[in-house]
Design a protein around this motif. Structure first.
Motif, short mmCIF file in Angstrom:
data_model
loop_
_atom_site.label_atom_id
_atom_site.label_comp_id
_atom_site.label_asym_id
_atom_site.label_seq_id
_atom_site.Cartn_x
_atom_site.Cartn_y
_atom_site.Cartn_z
N GLY A 75 57.66 48.50 51.10
CA GLY A 75 57.36 48.69 49.70
C GLY A 75 56.08 49.45 49.47
O GLY A 75 55.31 49.72 50.37
N GLN A 76 55.85 49.79 48.21
CA GLN A 76 54.66 50.46 47.76
C GLN A 76 54.30 49.93 46.39
O GLN A 76 55.13 49.33 45.71
CB GLN A 76 54.87 51.98 47.70
CG GLN A 76 55.06 52.67 49.02
CD GLN A 76 55.25 54.16 48.87
OE1 GLN A 76 55.61 54.62 47.80
NE2 GLN A 76 55.04 54.90 49.94
N GLY A 77 53.05 50.17 45.96
CA GLY A 77 52.67 49.73 44.63
C GLY A 77 51.18 49.72 44.47
O GLY A 77 50.46 50.53 45.07
N ASP A 115 41.82 41.26 38.21
CA ASP A 115 42.56 40.11 37.73
C ASP A 115 43.68 39.67 38.66
O ASP A 115 44.47 38.78 38.34
CB ASP A 115 43.16 40.41 36.34
CG ASP A 115 43.96 41.71 36.35
OD1 ASP A 115 44.32 42.17 37.46
OD2 ASP A 115 44.19 42.27 35.27
N GLY A 116 43.81 40.34 39.83
CA GLY A 116 44.83 39.96 40.79
C GLY A 116 46.24 40.35 40.35
O GLY A 116 47.22 39.77 40.84
N TYR A 117 46.42 41.32 39.44
CA TYR A 117 47.74 41.74 38.98
C TYR A 117 48.33 42.68 40.01
O TYR A 117 47.70 43.64 40.44
CB TYR A 117 47.63 42.45 37.63
CG TYR A 117 48.98 42.74 37.00
CD1 TYR A 117 49.61 41.78 36.21
CD2 TYR A 117 49.60 43.95 37.19
CE1 TYR A 117 50.84 42.03 35.62
CE2 TYR A 117 50.84 44.22 36.62
CZ TYR A 117 51.46 43.26 35.84
OH TYR A 117 52.68 43.53 35.28
N ILE A 118 49.66 42.38 40.37
CA ILE A 118 50.33 43.14 41.42
C ILE A 118 51.54 43.85 40.83
O ILE A 118 52.22 43.33 39.94
CB ILE A 118 50.75 42.20 42.57
CG1 ILE A 118 51.18 43.02 43.79
CG2 ILE A 118 51.83 41.21 42.17
CD1 ILE A 118 51.37 42.17 45.03
N ASP A 119 51.80 45.02 41.33
CA ASP A 119 52.95 45.80 40.88
C ASP A 119 53.49 46.55 42.08
O ASP A 119 52.96 47.57 42.50
CB ASP A 119 52.54 46.77 39.76
CG ASP A 119 53.75 47.46 39.11
OD1 ASP A 119 54.87 47.29 39.64
OD2 ASP A 119 53.55 48.15 38.11
N LEU A 120 54.64 46.01 42.67
CA LEU A 120 55.19 46.56 43.89
C LEU A 120 56.68 46.82 43.74
O LEU A 120 57.40 46.10 43.02
CB LEU A 120 54.99 45.59 45.06
CG LEU A 120 53.54 45.23 45.45
CD1 LEU A 120 53.55 44.15 46.51
CD2 LEU A 120 52.82 46.46 45.95
N THR A 121 57.18 47.79 44.42
CA THR A 121 58.61 48.03 44.58
C THR A 121 58.95 47.75 46.02
O THR A 121 58.39 48.40 46.93
CB THR A 121 58.97 49.48 44.22
OG1 THR A 121 58.65 49.72 42.86
CG2 THR A 121 60.45 49.72 44.46
#
Length: 1020
Positions: free
Chosen positions: A919-921, A927-933
């Motif tokens: 994956g990547q993102g 704030d520890g916000y994650i956004d991955l594919t």
């Protein structure tokens, strides 16, 4: 010494023997002529007759013959004889006797000439007798190449190749030797009329005469009778190499290159015994030294007066060795040899018997000498350099010496002086010196080897001085004396690196009382004040301070800055008073001083505060027995000591709101580092200055060692702390702590090594700590930023349990277990009011081995069970990916770039038997916000096999070359992340192939439409 009369006695004895021999030869000739037998036939009878007539002990004539050459000659070969008293002995000689032919015809035998050739002649001259040889009428005597051995009383000698001609009728005598020639004629009274002698050395003289000479001496003598009993004499002694005249006992009277004399001698009537000698001129030369005197000798008394002269001082000083037999005196006199003396007047009067003076005569001599001296040297300390380039005048007599020194250079170029030098009694030699001059204190200190001032460096310290000294030559210090010095202008010096200027006052040294300094003002780059000092010691080079009164004041900020006192905003003045008597006391009055921060305290100007020190002296140090503070600002108590190398302070029970412990401070007076040892139960960051001075701006190096039970540092608490730190650029600091607690983490076994090279840089060579089940390792460079804050660049390595790491991030419900290896590299800027990721620029690499992903579900386990690669292990029960909660993975890897709070995940991959995931993102660090594919491949092994068959992979796998893929969108805060399945096309991936369409058909037909779940976005 042989006299002329004694020599005559020797030849008188020879004459009688030779006359008898000549008579015998004449008789033998007449007999032979009358009787015609051979002379050799008559030898026994002749020998017996001659032996009886001449009273010989023995006689041997050898071959006899006669011949006629204008006269009748009798020749005897191999003649040997000795008189009954053995005073004359002849061996192996050849004898020729000339007889008058007419006398032979008349029956008389009268020798006209006697000639002895070769052989050995031994003469033992009696000490009493008359010089009859010189009075012998008409006789000529010749000795040719005769070896003469003579003895006179205790004296003896030998002369090889003696040639002598005596003509008694003409009253002439000549002697020719290889080394000397002598011609003499005399009158009817047997007194010399003329004498001429020349000689190349003194080897031919009797030992009794030779002992008065040292070296090879030649010369000549001329004597001429000017009246009855009066003679004029000219004589000269010369030496190609320097020779000496001695007293006959090995003591040198004086050395010379040449001695010339012109004198007249008057003797008693009818004798040659001197009664009066007038020295018209007596000239002496020794190298560049010369003198001419005149005088007279009369009735056993000698007087000589100096007419002119020039002396090298190296020639004159050795004469003074005779005035005292003391070895120290002789060594002192012999050590001086420079300079020149122009003789002005001189005189010597002494008893001088005819046979020469004795030691008592020299000791009783009266003499005086006046001279001007230039370029001389005078040794003041035995074996050590003294005055040089001395110029002045001297007066010397049998009582002592007086010298007026008009100029003199002190040793080691310490200055110039003038005065007088006096010796009052040769029997007890004491140098009495007094004078004045201009000196340089620094060079004077070097000359006198003042060890008590060894750390004082002098640059320009001119002074006027007056001195009065009494000095024994065998001593290294004066027995008594007084010296006074006063500055001509302010003295420039340096003490332990501090520039000091001193002016006013005076320095006095007395041999009996020591050193005293009064009213001396001083000013340095740190303090200014005044002091009075007294020190005792037998010499200026070894002094011990006994009394001291000093006061000084200085700028408190400059003092704190130089000695690197950990203090903020110092200001005002510090006043000090020091007194030393039997003990000593020092007061540091800080009422007019102020500071903003010192061990957590602050002080205002005008607020009473002082520190009082007292103690006692010991041979090698000053003991500080008590230190007490007065005032409520900073209570202090303790002890210490001080010596010429350092000041040591032990401060006990120092307690403020920021510090509770003890301090040990060692302040060296030289270039060595200031040392600070701290032991404390508690210490707060507020006890230290807000900012340390950069190493390249520090005026004095320092070293700190600290042992702290608790250290509080901006919200962090450290326990059992050990710190070692120094300001040297090459020094490596070390910090250890058993525990470090903050609001967000707790570290144990903290160890950090670092270096402070320059410009506020901190080289963090290594920092290690344990964070629960993780091991943290840091290295890098920390630099003070001009705009504030701390700029860092380096690496961070984390090893340990991955699940525990995620637990701290509230994400343990997604992952469990695993061994993590994480490496963060980059740089950033740490500011007090900014988050840690402010200006962060770096990379993150992470690898996790053998962990569990808890979001797999039953489908994940089914696909894992169908994995062909690990199928054999299923039958033996070694498929732990099918046992337990979630899905086991072999490796999880992450690579991301960091820019401020943004982390871009460039690669995220997971390898498990059930599936592969990639994956990547992005990740927001604020704030520890994650956004991955994420893409999952449950049939990764079939996909791998399919990819190896080009036609089949295109038919079954489609454009994606995959039999089965699952694509997810992972987003939200890491503690509550959402996982949603999406179509590959939505994620920008290739469309699925036929097999993938077949596997996903049930969910497409029978699954309910997916409703997107609302995701709460964190505040940004």
């Amino acid at each position: 010494m042989l006299s002329l009369s004694k020599l005559g006695q020797a030849f008188h004895a020879c004459r009688r023997i030779l006359i008898l021999l000549a008579l015998a030869a004449s008789m033998a000739g007449g007999w032979a002529y009358l009787q015609a037998p051979s002379l050799n036939e008559l030898r026994p009878e002749l020998e017996a007759l001659l032996k009886q007539e001449l009273k010989l002990k023995n006689l041997q004539l050898g071959e006899l013959s006669w011949y006629w050459v204008g006269s009748t000659w009798v020749y005897a070969e191999d003649v040997s004889f000795a008189t009954e008293d053995e005073q004359v002995q002849v061996k192996d000689g050849r004898l020729d006797v000339q007889l008058s032919s007419w006398d032979i015809l008349l029956g008389r035998i009268t020798p006209l000439s006697i000639n002895l050739r070769g052989g050995q002649l031994a003469v033992d001259i009696p000490e009493t007798g008359t010089p009859g040889l010189l009075a012998m009428p008409l006789l000529r005597l010749d000795l040719e190449n005769v070896k003469l051995a003579w003895r006179y009383g205790e004296e003896s000698g030998a002369i090889n190749n003696l040639n002598l001609h005596l003509d008694a009728a003409r009253q002439q005598l000549s002697v020719r030797l290889p080394e000397a020639n002598l011609m003499l004629d005399w009158d009817e009274n047997l007194l010399p009329r003329n004498l001429t002698g020349r000689f190349q050395n003194t080897d031919w003289l009797p030992a009794a005469v030779r002992q008065y000479f040292q070296g090879r001496v030649g010369g000549e003598i001329h004597l001429e009778a000017i009246d009855t009993g009066q003679w004029r004499i000219r004589a000269e002694l010369k030496s190609a190499a320097r020779a000496a005249l001695t007293d006959g006992k090995g003591n040198t009277l004086f050395r010379f290159d040449s001695i010339e004399t012109k004198l007249t001698l008057r003797a008693a009537v009818g004798t040659a015994i001197p009664q009066e000698i007038n020295f018209e001129r007596l000239a002496w030369r020794d190298g560049d030294s010369k003198a001419t005197v005149s005088g007279h000798w009369r009735d056993g008394k000698l007087r000589l007066d100096l007419d002119s002269g020039d002396l090298a001082m190296g020639t004159m000083w050795p004469w003074l060795t005779e005035f005292d037999d003391d070895a120290a005196w002789r060594t002192w006199v012999s050590s001086m040899h420079e300079g020149h003396a122009e003789l002005k007047s001189g005189r010597i009067e002494m008893n001088w018997p005819l046979l020469g003076p004795e030691t008592s005569h020299w000791e009783a001599a009266q003499y005086q000498l006046r001279a001007n001296v230039s370029g001389a040297d005078i040794t003041l300390i035995n074996g050590e350099p003294g005055l040089t380039n001395v110029g002045g005048s001297i007066k010397l007599n049998e009582k002592g010496l007086q010298a007026k020194v008009e100029r003199a250079r002190l040793p080691k170029n310490a200055g110039q002086a003038h005065g007088r030098l006096r010796v009052d009694d040769w029997s007890r030699i004491v140098l009495d010196i007094d004078g004045q001059g201009n000196v340089d204190i620094g060079r004077l200190k070097s000359w006198l080897d003042m060890k008590s001032l060894a750390d004082m460096q002098w640059f320009d310290a001119p002074a006027t001085g007056t001195f009065t000294l009494k000095w024994l030559p065998e001593e290294f210090e004066p027995s008594s004396g007084h010296v006074r010095l006063e500055p001509v202008k302010p003295w420039q010096a340096s003490l332990y690196g501090h520039r000091i200027q001193m002016a006013g006052g005076r320095i006095e040294w007395d041999a009996a009382r020591g050193l005293k300094t009064t009213g001396m003002r001083f000013e340095s780059d740190l303090v200014a004040g005044e002091f009075n000092l007294e020190a005792e010691g037998k010499s200026p080079g070894a002094l011990r301070i006994t009394q001291l009164e000093a006061s000084a004041s200085g700028d408190f900020a400059r003092l704190a800055d130089f000695y690197e006192i950990p203090i903020d905003t110092p200001a005002g003045k510090l006043h000090a008073r020091l007194s030393l008597d039997k003990g000593w006391r020092c007061t540091l009055d800080m009422k007019n001083a102020a500071w903003g921060h010192l061990l957590g305290t602050s002080k205002r100007k005008g607020e009473a505060y002082s520190i009082h020190l007292s103690g006692r002296n010991s041979p090698k140090a000053v003991q500080i027995t008590d230190i007490q503070s007065k005032g409520d600002v900073l209570p202090l108590s303790g002890s210490g000591k001080a010596n010429k190398e350092y000041l040591l302070l032990d401060l006990k029970h120092v307690k403020t709101h920021a510090f509770d412990g003890s301090l040990r401070i060692r302040v060296p007076f030289g270039p060595s580092p200031l040392e600070l040892d701290i032991e404390a139960d508690f210490m707060n960051r507020q006890a230290l200055p807000k900012k340390l001075k950069p190493a390249d701006m520090q005026k004095k190096p320092w070293a700190v060692r600290a042992k702290l039970d608790q250290l509080s540092w901006d919200g962090a608490q450290l326990y059992q702390v050990d710190i070692q730190l120094a300001s040297s650029k090459q020094s490596v600091g070390l910090m250890r702590a058993a525990r470090l607690d903050t609001a967000k983490l707790n570290l144990t076994d903290v160890v950090a090594s670092f270096r402070l090279p320059k410009d506020g840089v901190v080289e963090l060579r290594e920092m290690s700590a344990r964070l629960a089940e993780q091991r943290l390792l840091l290295t890098g460079i920390l630099t003070s930023d001009p705009q504030g804050g701390l700029r860092w660049q380096g690496f961070a390595n984390i090893q340990g349990n991955f699940g525990y790491m995620l637990k701290r991030l509230d994400a343990s419900h997604k992952f469990r277990g695993g061994d993590v290896y994480a490496l963060i590299s980059g740089q950033g800027l740490l500011l007090p009011d900014q988050p840690w990721w402010h200006q962060l620029d770096g990379r993150l690499r992470l690898r996790v081995n053998d962990g569990r992903f808890l979001e797999g579900g039953a489908m994940t386990k089914l696909l894992a069970a169908a994995s062909l690669a690990d199928l054999p292990r299923l039958f033996i029960g070694q498929r732990k990916d099918l046992i337990g909660e979630g899905m086991h993975y072999h490796r999880l890897q992450l690579e991301a770039t960091l820019q401020g709070k943004h982390a871009k995940v460039r690669q995220l991959a997971m390898r498990a038997s059930a599936l592969d995931m990639a994956g990547q993102g992005s990740l927001d660090l604020s704030d520890g916000y994650i956004d991955l594919t994420m893409v999952l491949r449950p049939l990764q092994n079939l996909d791998a096999a399919l990819s190896a068959i080009p036609l089949l992979r295109d038919i079954l796998g489609g454009d994606a070359h995959s039999l089965l893929r699952q694509v997810y969108h992972v987003h939200g805060p890491i503690s509550a992340v959402k996982v949603e399945e999406v179509e590959p096309e939505e994620a920008g991936l290739a469309a699925p192939g036929p097999v993938e369409m077949l596997f996903t058909l049930p969910s497409r037909w029978f699954g309910s439409p997916k409703e997107p779940e609302p995701v709460e976005q964190p505040a940004r």
